[in-house]
Design a protein around this motif. Structure first.
Motif, short mmCIF file in Angstrom:
data_model
loop_
_atom_site.label_atom_id
_atom_site.label_comp_id
_atom_site.label_asym_id
_atom_site.label_seq_id
_atom_site.Cartn_x
_atom_site.Cartn_y
_atom_site.Cartn_z
N GLY A 5 28.20 36.64 58.90
CA GLY A 5 28.37 35.84 58.00
C GLY A 5 29.68 35.04 57.81
O GLY A 5 30.29 35.51 57.09
N PRO A 6 29.64 33.94 58.26
CA PRO A 6 30.91 33.06 58.15
C PRO A 6 30.87 32.58 56.70
O PRO A 6 29.82 32.16 55.84
CB PRO A 6 30.78 31.80 59.04
N ARG A 7 32.09 32.57 56.17
CA ARG A 7 32.33 31.90 54.73
C ARG A 7 33.28 30.72 54.75
O ARG A 7 34.56 31.02 55.41
CB ARG A 7 32.72 33.08 53.71
N VAL A 8 33.20 29.78 54.29
CA VAL A 8 34.21 28.65 54.35
C VAL A 8 34.22 27.86 52.94
O VAL A 8 33.04 27.56 52.22
CB VAL A 8 33.72 27.50 55.37
N GLY A 9 35.49 27.72 52.38
CA GLY A 9 35.36 27.07 51.04
C GLY A 9 36.62 26.61 50.74
O GLY A 9 37.92 26.75 51.54
N LEU A 10 36.89 25.51 49.75
CA LEU A 10 38.14 24.94 49.58
C LEU A 10 38.15 24.55 48.11
O LEU A 10 37.17 24.44 47.59
CB LEU A 10 38.21 23.59 50.45
N ASN A 33 28.88 31.38 47.21
CA ASN A 33 29.90 31.32 48.14
C ASN A 33 31.26 32.21 47.77
O ASN A 33 32.34 31.65 47.50
CB ASN A 33 30.41 29.91 48.06
N TYR A 34 30.81 33.61 47.42
CA TYR A 34 32.06 34.44 47.49
C TYR A 34 32.49 34.93 48.69
O TYR A 34 32.20 34.84 49.83
CB TYR A 34 31.52 35.62 46.65
N ASN A 37 39.88 28.85 44.69
CA ASN A 37 38.51 29.23 45.69
C ASN A 37 37.29 28.70 45.50
O ASN A 37 37.45 27.66 44.22
CB ASN A 37 38.38 30.74 45.98
N ALA A 38 36.28 28.42 46.11
CA ALA A 38 34.97 27.64 46.01
C ALA A 38 33.82 28.54 45.17
O ALA A 38 32.95 28.20 45.25
CB ALA A 38 34.56 27.25 47.40
N GLY A 69 34.18 23.56 46.77
CA GLY A 69 32.95 23.46 47.39
C GLY A 69 33.16 24.48 48.80
O GLY A 69 34.28 24.89 49.10
N GLY A 70 31.92 24.74 49.20
CA GLY A 70 31.79 25.52 50.46
C GLY A 70 30.41 26.03 51.00
O GLY A 70 29.35 25.81 50.10
N PHE A 71 30.27 26.83 51.72
CA PHE A 71 29.07 27.27 52.01
C PHE A 71 29.44 28.85 52.64
O PHE A 71 30.36 29.27 53.17
CB PHE A 71 28.24 26.62 53.10
#
Length: 880
Positions: A694-699, A230-231, A132-133, A711-713
């Motif tokens: 609250g969208p969460r995006v990570g890779l 970025n949890y 995860n990011a 990374g992500g936001f």
């Protein structure tokens, strides 16, 4: 995949509305991985078993059609993993450690055959994150036990994490629980946006927005983790750090510990620059010139083990603190001559050649003043900072802390397990005013209390190897404040506005809070194909009870200062100039001697809002609010190297209300602009959209050669701590400050007579004591009160206040070198939007009309501090 994700997100939202649930990540982690054969083809339906080494409790799952498996909600600890599939040898991975909220990746490659084989996997946690990011750091039990911590408080370990520093401000009452210097700021976020959990149960202070239990017994901590950026969408309440403490549990072996740490002044050396001095009159040691008395004892123990092997386990702990820290103090007290009315002053004009120029006066003593002067200790340090009026004393600040916890873990079957824990922390900082304690001990000197209560029950049920449900109920309670002293309701305080004598009497500051949060929790985790779904909802109920804040107490305080008219003449005894009746007093001490106070100030309540004659601290109020949230999180194993983390959280906090409609405040928007209203409904306008999604995006991308790019936001809602809406209660009308000029001096409280509050049309408000009859948004006529109490100064939330939010993200590159060394470089960004700040829209009393728009509409309103959402922050950092 899009349709499936949308369906689950919708289902999570519906679940949150119709089921009283809450979801946070628990004191657990998960092990995930992929099962393949020697050719690299995936192996579906492989049976994966994880057995806890300490307790012997197994958990099982099966691999999906994509060969992926997930073992969710595993308690932290060490595990043995086995993988079985028809036609393949059994594979085994031993000594797999799992940390809180960790996604540990363990892949299996099965060999054809029927003979057991072993897959060697390192017992140490992986040095790089491939799942995860999130930016997070784990502090192990070995670090907790071995790193030196002054005060055995984990705050010292928190500040070792990148981006975390102590705040220059503070919220709360107790050191270690939000007191001065203990609020921590993570990556530019405000400390009040931080969240804390103990075994997954929320231990955040809903009133102040800080953390409780940071002083949890170190010997009882298995580990703790700090998540900063970025949890997962499973987390909410704020954008700050998430501190997850995991307590130790019982195992199949009995184990325990005992400890005591001692600090004592008998072990200390005198400060090199401190010179021993004794009082020339008494022969006693002068405070502060020798080794100050200091006693500190930290003691406690832990014990845990099996009640039934492989089934039921217990763990208990206790830790105590006793500290007495001596500090030297100097105050100004009356001399023996002044107690009999003899005072020496320097006259305005001295005859030429007369040295020294002193005018000795014989002041006629007011009987009450004579009584108060006789209760001061005699000066004992003629060479001190206040000359002949100096009283020097040593005060040992008493601090007591007792905290204990008990937990029980039970394994009903392979499908059902239960966990129960209760934790208590009683912090008392006694006699916080050393001078009041010197005068009359705890009868005069107030204490600070910071008590925390946290109880949690959690049950996990396995519906199938790929579908796991957890229900948790937490009762989180915080009790804090400054209770009244015994004498505060019977004895007035005597103070000097010009510093000519130290105040005499009890502490007058008083406030108490008791915040209770009812926190049921439900979570569902489902593994299918390449997806690991987690979804759920939240309904969080908060009771915030307290008393109006008062700085002058229910008995009140008299202020004596220079310049007040003398009621009787004061003759000179050495041929100097006498002082005529009606002339201005040369000092507050002389004003006291004649009983000529400048003002008498006492806290009271508006008629109808509390018991007749009660002080502000005697009226309890009750604030209520609820929080609703829903989220869906999908961690997708795209291939062996790439993992995507997609999540969406919705979080809404209701507008607070008071159980008896006793809120009040100025209106800064709409048709009632400039009015001061009671029973404002709503306190501010609800906003169910802005900042609540609250969208969460990570890779996480495995680049090979032990290198990972992550990374992500995400967007994170910042819940409003209840200390902000509380302000609409703790000021007018529950804790009005009554000022009476030139009041008759007395040691007993004076009666307070305030008129019935009326609307601007002259209608009485709550005259019968039933505030529930007040119509919403009723403007009041404050002018009659201003004539008695003076201008109204309040700190209230704006009726346009709403949740703020933070946009955060990171870009991280990690590499593991030979020899077990890893390095990472992260670009971290946090941008706060609509943060809480304050403004003063109404100028100070007496300012020109163009600067007092509220006073122009509502005469009697003074300088107003209003909390808005117009603050912004930007944080950018390179963390190595």
């Amino acid at each position: 995949m899009k349709l499936r994700f949308s369906f689950l997100a919708l289902f999570a939202l519906l679940l949150a509305f119709f089921v009283p649930n809450i979801l946070h990540a628990q004191a657990v982690g998960e092990i995930t991985g992929t099962v393949t054969d020697p050719t690299g083809a995936v192996v579906p339906s492989a049976l994966i078993t994880a057995t806890n080494v300490a307790t012997g409790v197994p958990e099982t799952t099966i691999s999906t059609t994509a060969g992926k498996y997930t073992l969710p909600r595993l308690p932290v600890g060490t595990y043995t993993l086995t993988a079985d599939a028809k036609g393949f040898k059994q594979a085994q991975a031993t000594e797999i450690t799992l940390d809180v909220s960790q996604e540990r990746e363990v892949d299996f490659t099965l060999s054809v055959g029927t003979v057991q084989s072993t897959v060697e996997v390192s017992a140490a946690p992986p040095l790089i994150n491939t799942t995860n990011a999130t930016l997070a750091n784990v502090v192990s039990s070995e670090q907790v036990e071995n790193l030196p911590l002054n005060g055995r408080n984990i705050d010292g370990l928190l500040t070792m994490q990148p981006g975390i520093v102590p705040s220059t401000g503070y919220m709360g009452w107790m050191p270690g629980s939000g007191g001065p210097g203990s609020e921590l700021v993570g990556n530019g976020n405000r400390g009040e946006t931080s969240v804390g959990t103990l075994d997954g149960a929320d231990v955040s202070d809903a009133e102040m927005g800080t953390l409780q239990f940071t002083n949890f017994n170190l010997d009882a901590i298995a580990e703790f983790k700090v998540q900063q950026n970025n949890y997962s969408a499973a987390y909410g309440q704020g954008a700050g750090t998430i501190t997850q403490i995991v307590s130790k549990s019982g195992t199949n072996q009995f184990h325990g510990s005992l400890f005591e740490f001692v600090r004592n002044s008998v072990f200390d050396a005198r400060n090199f620059f401190a010179v021993n001095q004794t009082n020339a009159v008494t022969g006693q040691q002068i405070a502060g010139t020798a080794v100050p008395p200091f006693k500190r004892n930290e003691f406690g123990g832990t014990f845990g083990g099996p009640i039934k092997k492989d089934k039921t386990f217990f763990f208990v702990q206790y830790a105590g603190l006793r500290q007495r820290l001596g500090e030297p103090n100097n105050v100004v007290v009356p001399t023996a001559a002044e107690r009999s009315g003899i005072v020496s002053i320097t006259p305005p004009a001295c005859p030429v050649g007369v040295t020294p120029c002193v005018d000795q006066l014989q002041v006629p003593l007011n009987p009450v003043a004579a009584e108060v002067l006789s209760r001061y200790p005699m000066p004992n340090l003629p060479s001190g900072i206040f000359g002949a009026n100096t009283f020097n004393y040593e005060f040992s600040q008493p601090t007591n802390d007792d905290q204990f916890s008990a937990r029980l873990d039970h394994n009903f079957s392979a499908k059902d397990t239960i966990f129960v824990r209760a934790s208590y922390d009683n912090q008392v900082l006694r006699d916080t005013d050393s001078w009041a304690a010197e005068l009359a001990g705890s009868n005069f000197s107030a204490s600070n209390i910071g008590d925390a209560r946290n109880s949690s029950l959690s049950e996990t049920h396995v519906f199938s190897p790929t579908l796991v449900n957890n229900f948790t109920f937490t009762l989180n309670r915080g009790i804090e404040g400054v209770p009244e002293t015994p004498a505060e309701y019977t004895t007035t305080q005597t103070c000097s506005g010009d510093g000519s004598f130290q105040c005499w009497g009890p502490d007058t500051f008083e406030t108490k809070y008791a915040t209770t949060v009812f926190d049921p929790l439900e979570s569902i985790q489902w593994t299918t194909g390449r997806h690991s779904f987690t979804f759920g909802g939240e309904y969080r109920r908060e009771w915030d009870n307290g008393t109006g804040v008062t700085g002058t107490g229910p008995s009140g305080s008299y202020d004596f200062t220079s310049g007040t008219p003398l009621p009787v003449a004061i003759p000179s005894t050495n041929g100097g100039a006498s002082l005529a009746a009606g002339s201005p007093s040369p000092s507050g001490l002389i004003s006291l001697m004649e009983g000529s106070d400048y003002e008498y100030e006492r806290a009271t309540t508006v008629p109808g809002y509390g018991p007749a004659g009660a002080g502000g601290g005697g009226v309890w109020w009750g604030l209520r609010r609820w929080t609703m949230a829903a989220f869906a999180q999908d961690d997708i194993k795209v291939n062996r190297r790439l993992t995507l983390n997609l999540g969406l959280r919705y979080e809404y906090t209701s507008v607070p209300w008071e159980v008896d409609d006793r809120l009040a405040g100025p209106v800064d928007f709409g048709p009632n602009y400039g009015r001061f209203v009671v029973n404002p409904q709503p306190l501010w306008q609800p906003d169910r959209v802005a900042g609540d999604f609250g969208p969460r995006v990570g890779l996480a991308l495995d680049l090979g050669s032990n290198t990972v790019l992550r990374g992500g936001f995400g967007i994170f809602t910042n819940m409003i701590p209840s200390v902000y809406p509380d302000q609409a209660l703790v000021n007018f009308p529950l804790a009005s400050e009554n000022y009476e000029l030139n009041a008759p001096y007395s040691l007993t409280p004076s009666s307070v007579a305030l008129p019935v509050l009326t609307s601007i049309t002259g209608q009485p408000i709550a005259a019968n004591g039933n505030t529930k009859t007040i119509p919403p948004n009723t403007p009041v006529n404050y002018a009659p009160y201003a004539a008695i109490l003076g201008p109204l100064y309040v700190d209230d939330p704006s009726d346009r206040m709403r949740n703020g939010y933070t946009i955060n993200g990171n870009f991280t590159l990690e590499h593991e070198f030979a020899g077990g060394i890893a390095a990472s470089a992260s670009y971290v960004a946090n941008n706060g939007v609509s943060l809480y700040n304050s403004a003063y829209p109404n100028g100070y009393s007496g300012a020109e009309s163009q600067y007092t728009p509220y006073s122009n509409i509502s005469p009697g309103l003074g300088e107003l501090q209003i909390f808005y959402n117009s603050g912004y922050s930007s944080y950018n950092a390179l963390q190595l």
